[in-house]
Motif scaffolding. Structure first.
Motif, PDB file in Angstrom:
ATOM      1  N   PHE A  24       0.814  -1.127   0.069  1.00  0.00           N
ATOM      2  CA  PHE A  24       0.084  -0.098   0.108  1.00  0.00           C
ATOM      3  C   PHE A  24       0.931   1.294  -0.039  1.00  0.00           C
ATOM      4  O   PHE A  24       1.693   1.223   0.687  1.00  0.00           O
ATOM      5  N   GLU A  26       0.092   5.285   0.327  1.00  0.00           N
ATOM      6  CA  GLU A  26      -0.848   6.353   0.370  1.00  0.00           C
ATOM      7  C   GLU A  26      -0.240   7.564   0.300  1.00  0.00           C
ATOM      8  O   GLU A  26       1.178   7.825   0.673  1.00  0.00           O
ATOM      9  N   LEU A  28       0.542  10.199   2.165  1.00  0.00           N
ATOM     10  CA  LEU A  28       0.457  10.331   3.631  1.00  0.00           C
ATOM     11  C   LEU A  28       2.103  10.404   4.195  1.00  0.00           C
ATOM     12  O   LEU A  28       2.889   9.470   3.705  1.00  0.00           O
ATOM     13  N   GLY A  70      -6.337   4.264   1.551  1.00  0.00           N
ATOM     14  CA  GLY A  70      -6.338   5.209   2.886  1.00  0.00           C
ATOM     15  C   GLY A  70      -7.402   6.239   3.108  1.00  0.00           C
ATOM     16  O   GLY A  70      -8.014   6.667   2.068  1.00  0.00           O
ATOM     17  N   TRP A  96      -4.687  14.093   6.665  1.00  0.00           N
ATOM     18  CA  TRP A  96      -3.418  14.079   7.531  1.00  0.00           C
ATOM     19  C   TRP A  96      -3.076  15.533   7.828  1.00  0.00           C
ATOM     20  O   TRP A  96      -1.770  15.806   8.073  1.00  0.00           O
ATOM     21  N   ASN A 171     -12.945   4.082   1.345  1.00  0.00           N
ATOM     22  CA  ASN A 171     -12.082   3.457   2.357  1.00  0.00           C
ATOM     23  C   ASN A 171     -12.501   3.834   3.724  1.00  0.00           C
ATOM     24  O   ASN A 171     -12.933   4.935   4.191  1.00  0.00           O
ATOM     25  N   GLU A 172     -12.711   2.701   4.543  1.00  0.00           N
ATOM     26  CA  GLU A 172     -12.911   2.945   5.981  1.00  0.00           C
ATOM     27  C   GLU A 172     -14.079   3.960   6.409  1.00  0.00           C
ATOM     28  O   GLU A 172     -14.161   4.663   7.047  1.00  0.00           O
ATOM     29  N   TRP A 177     -13.159   9.266  12.032  1.00  0.00           N
ATOM     30  CA  TRP A 177     -11.844  10.134  11.350  1.00  0.00           C
ATOM     31  C   TRP A 177     -11.983  10.269   9.808  1.00  0.00           C
ATOM     32  O   TRP A 177     -11.318  10.860   9.250  1.00  0.00           O
ATOM     33  N   HIS A 241      -9.514  -4.504   7.600  1.00  0.00           N
ATOM     34  CA  HIS A 241      -8.368  -3.838   8.138  1.00  0.00           C
ATOM     35  C   HIS A 241      -7.893  -4.220   9.508  1.00  0.00           C
ATOM     36  O   HIS A 241      -8.982  -4.194  10.517  1.00  0.00           O
ATOM     37  N   TYR A 243      -4.637  -3.455  12.498  1.00  0.00           N
ATOM     38  CA  TYR A 243      -3.427  -2.838  13.097  1.00  0.00           C
ATOM     39  C   TYR A 243      -3.219  -3.343  14.649  1.00  0.00           C
ATOM     40  O   TYR A 243      -4.229  -3.132  15.304  1.00  0.00           O
ATOM     41  N   GLU A 291      -5.433  -3.737   4.416  1.00  0.00           N
ATOM     42  CA  GLU A 291      -4.673  -3.024   5.259  1.00  0.00           C
ATOM     43  C   GLU A 291      -4.264  -3.806   6.490  1.00  0.00           C
ATOM     44  O   GLU A 291      -5.206  -4.391   7.313  1.00  0.00           O
ATOM     45  N   TRP A 295       1.108  -1.226  14.300  1.00  0.00           N
ATOM     46  CA  TRP A 295       1.114   0.128  14.310  1.00  0.00           C
ATOM     47  C   TRP A 295       0.755   0.567  15.601  1.00  0.00           C
ATOM     48  O   TRP A 295      -0.350   0.292  16.060  1.00  0.00           O
ATOM     49  N   LEU A 315       3.625   8.896  10.943  1.00  0.00           N
ATOM     50  CA  LEU A 315       3.457   7.350  11.177  1.00  0.00           C
ATOM     51  C   LEU A 315       4.968   6.541  10.803  1.00  0.00           C
ATOM     52  O   LEU A 315       4.727   5.525  10.125  1.00  0.00           O
ATOM     53  N   ALA A 347       0.338  -2.733   5.166  1.00  0.00           N
ATOM     54  CA  ALA A 347       0.143  -1.007   4.949  1.00  0.00           C
ATOM     55  C   ALA A 347       1.034  -0.432   6.128  1.00  0.00           C
ATOM     56  O   ALA A 347       0.963  -0.887   7.305  1.00  0.00           O
ATOM     57  N   GLN A 348       2.297  -0.085   5.355  1.00  0.00           N
ATOM     58  CA  GLN A 348       2.300   0.291   4.139  1.00  0.00           C
ATOM     59  C   GLN A 348       3.547  -0.031   3.552  1.00  0.00           C
ATOM     60  O   GLN A 348       3.930  -0.822   4.460  1.00  0.00           O
TER      61      GLN A 348
HETATM   62  O1  AHR Z   1      -2.648   3.127   6.953  1.00  0.00           O
HETATM   63  C1  AHR Z   1      -2.993   4.427   7.412  1.00  0.00           C
HETATM   64  C2  AHR Z   1      -4.295   4.520   7.619  1.00  0.00           C
HETATM   65  O2  AHR Z   1      -5.076   3.580   8.525  1.00  0.00           O
HETATM   66  C3  AHR Z   1      -5.077   4.534   6.463  1.00  0.00           C
HETATM   67  O3  AHR Z   1      -5.260   5.751   5.861  1.00  0.00           O
HETATM   68  C4  AHR Z   1      -6.507   3.972   7.042  1.00  0.00           C
HETATM   69  O4  AHR Z   1      -7.220   3.559   6.082  1.00  0.00           O
HETATM   70  C5  AHR Z   1      -6.299   3.568   8.195  1.00  0.00           C
HETATM   71  O5  AHR Z   1      -6.963   4.093   9.179  1.00  0.00           O
END
Ligand code: AHR
Length: 491
Positions: A24, A26, A28, A70, A96, A171-172, A177, A241, A243, A291, A295, A315, A347-348
């Motif tokens: 991935f 993004e 970002l 993302g 972001w 996305n999400e 957020w 997704h 993390y 994702e 994290w 990040l 990710a990522q």
């Molecule tokens: O990968 C970082 C962020 O995590 C992505 O932008 C989002 O989709 C997730 O919450």
């Protein structure tokens, strides 16, 4: 301690779709600017892409890369990133709180993907935009017609369509957020209408609908059932997704997160199949785990003192050795569910929660998590065998966790690849393999990732965590807290 894994040639989980080894990029932090793209860098090619980064991406052998987000995608105008760079707008990017210069857009990214031997998985904005912009983007990228957006692509110098096969519908969208968050009902409706017109432009594309942002969302389940009810006939995959982090500094509990991930997959499969049954459908919806990673979330982007900076350091997680162990286990979850998980995106990829790290103007190097991913992606392709594990367990809040996590893959080229993580912090484990149905199995290689220090990290000057060859003996020993890949040949 001793453990035994039994398997048989004819008892399979399924065939691996190589796209489970995706990643991935993004818009970002320094993923794009300073990561894949840095025209002033000594290794930059004529397009401004860092060659040192491309070389490392090639080592990972990543078949597909999700782009451009993302969270970023939910406020993105894809038209900002095409055509004459001098005319591209500079934007306040609200996912972001950064400055987006749009020097890189789909025109450039599809070119980068070619150079990195990978394919693009494109996401469309269903936060601030909808079906119209999405269908136009499909036409721009994939159409050969003599029509406005296909002609715009030609005018921008690309006669041949980009041929992007996989598209994410937002996305999400369940997250507060997210720019343009939606209820399940609202998202289901817009995803259905968007999918319809995108496939009318190019019926060959595959579509991914947003599942819950994580299994911890209070609406997990309700969200999936409502969204699938609206979109079942239009889409091909449901996204997941996750993390994980070791917030409590409890390594055994942290390494047991792989079991949580496995439950997440099984739950999502159940929701897909519930709607399949409800609709009396013959079609199966599979999963896109687009994702996943370790994290440790620190909210740094929300607290930026000076927002609207180009490519701020966001990040930029430094991965420890124990993170690499969990990544190894999470890869096994993808492999062991390959009958339903058809795509996955670590990710990522660069700088932002990533296996590859760079300095602006300086070197690129690899974090600890690079290695389990590299060995899974390069060797773990083929058919996954069902494996029966006999092994001691440890207690994690009432759940019995086997010390070993494992997967076995027949690569179809005369080799069985066994992955195993020993999650014990104290004991080595002697592993017996009882794999039937094959003739003349012999071990040819044992690669291990190990460190005495589970918190060790790699830096640009010291690659402390790197794989080592274990001399082959008559016994396979999995060291305490180690990741292992054993290659066996058969006749
Ligand atoms: O990968 C970082 C962020 O995590 C992505 O932008 C989002 O989709 C997730 O919450």
């Amino acid at each position: 301690m001793k453990a035994k894994i039994s398997a048989n040639k004819d008892f399979l989980v399924g065939d691996i779709d190589n796209r489970i080894y995706g990643s991935f990029i993004e818009h970002l932090g320094r993923a794009v600017y300073g990561g894949i793209y840095e025209p002033e860098h000594p290794t930059a090619d004529e397009c401004g892409f860092r060659r040192d980064v491309i070389d490392l991406v090639k080592e990972l052998n990543v078949p597909i890369v999700r782009y451009p987000g993302g969270n970023f995608v939910s406020g993105y105008n894809w038209e900002d990133g095409i055509g004459d760079k001098a005319k591209r707008p500079r934007r306040m990017e609200q996912a972001w709180f950064s400055l987006e210069t749009n020097e890189v857009g789909i025109d450039e990214f599809q070119e980068w993907a070619k150079r990195a031997n990978t394919e693009v998985m494109m996401a469309v904005n269903l936060g601030t935009r909808g079906p119209d912009e999405a269908r136009n983007c499909v036409e721009y990228c994939n159409s050969s017609t003599d029509t406005h957006y296909a002609n715009l692509r030609r005018a921008n110098g690309f006669e041949k369509p980009f041929g992007i096969k996989v598209w994410c519908l937002g996305n999400e969208m369940d997250g507060d957020w997210q720019i343009g968050k939606k209820t399940a009902e609202e998202y289901g409706r817009i995803a259905h209408e968007t999918a319809k017109v995108m496939k009318w432009v190019d019926p060959s594309i595959e579509l991914v609908a947003c599942g819950s942002s994580s299994q911890n969302m209070s609406t997990f389940g309700e969200w999936e059932l409502t969204v699938l009810d609206h979109t079942y006939d239009d889409i091909d995959y449901l996204s997941l997704h996750c993390y994980y982090a070791n917030y409590d500094n409890d390594t055994p509990a942290f390494l047991a997160k792989a079991e949580e991930m496995d439950r997440f997959v099984k739950g999502a499969v159940a929701f897909c199949d519930a709607i399949k049954a409800k609709k009396h459908s013959k079609k199966t919806i599979n999963l896109s785990f687009d994702e996943w990673n370790v994290w440790t979330q620190d909210g740094a982007w929300e607290n930026q003192k000076t927002p609207w900076q180009k490519a701020p350091r966001l990040l930029e997680q430094k991965y420890t050795f124990e993170d690499a162990l969990l990544i190894g286990c999470m890869l096994m979850v993808l492999q062991n569910n390959c009958d339903r998980v058809k795509m996955g995106c670590l990710a990522q990829l660069v700088n932002v929660i990533a296996p590859i790290f760079t300095e602006n103007g300086g070197p690129a190097w690899v974090q600890t998590i690079f290695y389990p991913f590299m060995f899974a992606s390069n060797f773990g392709r083929g058919r996954v065998l069902q494996a029966k594990l006999e092994c001691n367990t440890y207690d994690n809040k009432g759940e019995a966790i086997p010390y070993i996590m494992n997967s076995i893959i027949d690569n179809g080229k005369g080799e069985l690849i066994v992955y195993a993580v020993n999650r014990s912090l104290e004991d080595d484990i002697e592993l017996e393999l009882a794999i039937s149905g094959y003739d003349g199995i012999t071990a040819v290689e044992h690669i291990e990732l190990y460190s005495d220090d589970i918190k060790a990290v790699n830096t640009k000057d010291n690659c402390a965590i790197k794989p080592a060859n274990v001399p082959l003996k008559d016994k396979i020993i999995l060291k305490k807290h180690s990741w292992n890949m054993v290659r066996l040949q058969y006749k």
